[in-house]
Design a protein around this motif. Structure first.
Motif, mmCIF file in Angstrom:
data_model
loop_
_atom_site.group_PDB
_atom_site.id
_atom_site.type_symbol
_atom_site.label_atom_id
_atom_site.label_comp_id
_atom_site.label_asym_id
_atom_site.label_seq_id
_atom_site.Cartn_x
_atom_site.Cartn_y
_atom_site.Cartn_z
ATOM 1 N N GLY A 18 46.654 58.729 36.516
ATOM 2 C CA GLY A 18 45.594 59.558 36.716
ATOM 3 C C GLY A 18 44.135 57.908 36.311
ATOM 4 N N PRO A 19 44.518 57.353 34.828
ATOM 5 C CA PRO A 19 43.992 55.854 34.804
ATOM 6 C C PRO A 19 43.727 55.197 35.818
ATOM 7 N N LEU A 20 45.407 54.965 36.004
ATOM 8 C CA LEU A 20 46.065 53.577 37.090
ATOM 9 C C LEU A 20 45.295 53.937 38.383
ATOM 10 N N THR A 21 45.290 55.303 38.698
ATOM 11 C CA THR A 21 45.302 55.996 40.463
ATOM 12 C C THR A 21 43.503 55.055 40.192
ATOM 13 N N ILE A 22 42.769 55.716 39.808
ATOM 14 C CA ILE A 22 41.171 55.252 39.312
ATOM 15 C C ILE A 22 40.952 54.079 39.972
ATOM 16 N N GLY A 23 41.542 53.415 38.813
ATOM 17 C CA GLY A 23 41.570 51.669 38.832
ATOM 18 C C GLY A 23 41.569 51.381 40.145
ATOM 19 N N VAL A 24 43.516 51.756 40.876
ATOM 20 C CA VAL A 24 44.024 51.451 41.953
ATOM 21 C C VAL A 24 43.090 51.677 43.467
ATOM 22 N N VAL A 25 42.071 53.400 42.427
ATOM 23 C CA VAL A 25 41.551 53.592 43.792
ATOM 24 C C VAL A 25 39.965 52.938 44.098
ATOM 25 N N SER A 26 39.557 53.039 43.402
ATOM 26 C CA SER A 26 38.687 51.919 43.389
ATOM 27 C C SER A 26 38.139 50.120 43.629
ATOM 28 N N ILE A 295 43.785 46.078 28.366
ATOM 29 C CA ILE A 295 44.262 45.136 29.928
ATOM 30 C C ILE A 295 44.843 45.421 31.097
ATOM 31 N N PRO A 296 45.453 46.409 31.564
ATOM 32 C CA PRO A 296 45.573 46.627 33.102
ATOM 33 C C PRO A 296 44.751 47.414 34.253
ATOM 34 N N LEU A 297 43.676 48.234 33.258
ATOM 35 C CA LEU A 297 43.158 48.660 33.163
ATOM 36 C C LEU A 297 41.066 47.784 33.562
ATOM 37 N N SER A 298 41.476 46.702 32.685
ATOM 38 C CA SER A 298 40.587 45.379 32.701
ATOM 39 C C SER A 298 40.599 44.736 34.237
ATOM 40 N N ILE A 299 42.015 44.546 34.543
ATOM 41 C CA ILE A 299 42.642 43.831 35.649
ATOM 42 C C ILE A 299 41.738 44.315 36.971
ATOM 43 N N LEU A 300 42.309 45.717 37.090
ATOM 44 C CA LEU A 300 41.846 46.599 38.395
ATOM 45 C C LEU A 300 39.577 46.871 38.052
ATOM 46 N N PHE A 301 39.242 47.559 37.359
ATOM 47 C CA PHE A 301 38.069 47.353 36.876
ATOM 48 C C PHE A 301 36.630 45.807 37.290
ATOM 49 N N GLY A 302 37.963 45.034 36.695
ATOM 50 C CA GLY A 302 37.029 43.800 36.646
ATOM 51 C C GLY A 302 36.958 43.399 38.358
ATOM 52 N N ALA A 303 38.289 44.002 39.194
ATOM 53 C CA ALA A 303 38.196 43.441 40.252
ATOM 54 C C ALA A 303 37.125 44.035 41.043
ATOM 55 N N SER A 304 37.129 45.552 41.463
ATOM 56 C CA SER A 304 36.129 45.933 41.643
ATOM 57 C C SER A 304 34.718 45.945 41.504
ATOM 58 N N PHE A 305 34.246 45.743 40.518
ATOM 59 C CA PHE A 305 32.935 45.696 39.388
ATOM 60 C C PHE A 305 32.233 44.261 40.126
ATOM 61 N N LEU A 306 33.313 43.276 40.230
ATOM 62 C CA LEU A 306 33.126 41.857 40.971
ATOM 63 C C LEU A 306 32.785 41.956 42.393
#
Length: 347
Positions: A18-26, A295-306
Motif C-alpha cells: 500500500g505505502p509503496l504504491t502510494i509513493g510510486v503513484v505520487s 528509507i525507501p519511502l523517503s526516496i519516492l516521496f522526496g522525488a515527488s515533493f521536490l
C-alpha cells in the motif's frame, strides 16, 4: 540529542504494498504535472503519448509540434528528472543522518556540506564565472568540509555522534566566514552566489543529470542497504555493538554515502533546504518508524515533493520564477518548529 523512544516492535515493520504504491503513484503524478505545467502549456495526455513515441519500436502521434517536443524533451524533462533525483537524494540522506545520529533535527547539511559547497562555488564564480567549474568546486568543497569535520570529530571524541555534529558546526562557521570575506572583496559575484545559495533547477540539462546520476545511484544504494542496521542502531550504540553491529563502520559508511550524495546534488542544484527534514518525518508520521520503511519511502516521496515544489516555484509568481529553495524554506520553517515541539516523541 537522543530521543529515541519508539518501541522496537514498531521498528520491525516491513514495507507494505500500500505505502509503496502510494509513493510510486505520487512520483508519476508529480512527474506528469512537472512535464505539463509551464508557460508553454502542454496537455498531459500529449506528454504521455510523446513519451510513448520516444520508446524503441513504438510509433504514436502525440499531436505536439516540433517546438513543443523540443520544450518537452530538452527543457521540461531534464528539469523534472533532476528535481526527482535531487529530492530523492536529499530526503534519503536526511533519513539516514537521523538514523545514524539518532537526532530528529539531523539533515543533509549537518556536517558542513552546505557551507563547504557554498565556499567552493564562491571561489569558482569569483575566479571564472563558469557554472560548470562552480559545480565541480561546490562538490569538492562539500566533500572537503565533511572530511575536515570527520577528522576533527575523531580527534576530540572518537566517532561519537555528538563530537561529529559539534565539529560540523565549527567547520560550517569557518567556511561561512571565509565565504563572507571573499564576497566582500568581490561584490561582482554576489548576485550569482546568492542565486546559487537559494537553489535552482532552471539551467539543468541532460548533461547535468548524467553528472549527478552515478553518485546518486551508488550512495543511495549504500544507504538503502543499511536500512536494517539503522533499525538496530536505534536502540543505542552499546546495544547494537552487543548484537554484532560494527557501529563505527556503519556510521562511517552512512555518513560518507549521505554526504557524497548531498555534495553531488548541491553541486548542480545549489542549496535546497528542509527536504531532508520534511520528507522523512512525514513518512514516519504516516507509515511507521522502521528505517526499512522510512528509507525507501523517503526516496519516492522526496522525488515527488521536490518536483511539486519546483512546479510551485515556476508558477506562483509567473512569468517570473521563485528560487526553489525559497519554496522549500517556506514549507520547511514551520515544519521544523513542529519537529521541535515533538522532540520528546520517537524519531
Amino acid at each position: 540529542m537522543t530521543n529515541d523512544t519508539a518501541p522496537i516492535e514498531a521498528r520491525s515493520a516491513r514495507l507494505g504494498w500500500g505505502p509503496l504504491t502510494i509513493g510510486v503513484v505520487s512520483v508519476v503524478v508529480a512527474a506528469a504535472l512537472g512535464a505539463s505545467v509551464g508557460a508553454a502549456g502542454i496537455d498531459p495526455g500529449s506528454v504521455f503519448l510523446a513519451l510513448l513515441d520516444a520508446l524503441p519500436g513504438v510509433t504514436v502521434d502525440s499531436g505536439l509540434s516540433a517546438v513543443q517536443e523540443s520544450i518537452l524533451f530538452e527543457i521540461r524533462l531534464p528539469r523534472v528528472v533532476m528535481g526527482a533525483i535531487v529530492g530523492a537524494v536529499l530526503a534519503v540522506a536526511g533519513a539516514s543522518y537521523q538514523g545514524v545520529f539518532r537526532n530528529a533535527l539531523a539533515d543533509p547539511y549537518l556536517l558542513g556540506v552546505a557551507a563547504g559547497s557554498g565556499l567552493g562555488a564562491t571561489i569558482a564564480l569569483g575566479a571564472s564565472g563558469d557554472s560548470a567549474l562552480s559545480a565541480m568546486f561546490a562538490f569538492i568543497g562539500g566533500m572537503a568540509a565533511v572530511g575536515l569535520t570527520y577528522a576533527l570529530g575523531r580527534s576530540v571524541g572518537g566517532r561519537s555522534a555528538t563530537s561529529l555534529i559539534l565539529a560540523g558546526v565549527a567547520v560550517a562557521a569557518f567556511a561561512t566566514a571565509i565565504q563572507t570575506y571573499l564576497l566582500q572583496r568581490d561584490t561582482d559575484t554576489l548576485r550569482e552566489v546568492y542565486a546559487w545559495i537559494l537553489g535552482r533547477l532552471v539551467t539543468v540539462g541532460w548533461g547535468e543529470v548524467g553528472q549527478l546520476l552515478p553518485y546518486a545511484l551508488v550512495s543511495t544504494a549504500a544507504m538503502f542497504a543499511s536500512r536494517r542496521l539503522l533499525d538496530v542502531l536505534s536502540i543505542g550504540d552499546d546495544e547494537a555493538t552487543a548484537l554484532g553491529v560494527r557501529v563505527g563502520r556503519l556510521r562511517g559508511l552512512v555518513v560518507v554515502s549521505a554526504t557524497l550524495a548531498t555534495a553531488a546534488a548541491v553541486s548542480v542544484s545549489g542549496l535546497i533546504g528542509f527536504v531532508g527534514i520534511i520528507v522523512p518525518h512525514t513518512v514516519r508520521l504516516l507509515f511507521g518508524w522502521s528505517y526499512r520503511v522510512i528509507i525507501p519511502l523517503s526516496i519516492l516521496f522526496g522525488a515527488s515533493f521536490l518536483m511539486l515544489a519546483d512546479i510551485a516555484a515556476r508558477t506562483l509568481v509567473s512569468p517570473a520564477e521563485l528560487p526553489i529553495g525559497v519554496v522549500t524554506a517556506f514549507l520547511g520553517a514551520p515544519f521544523f518548529l513542529l519537529v521541535l515541539r515533538t522532540m520528546r516523541g520517537p524519531t
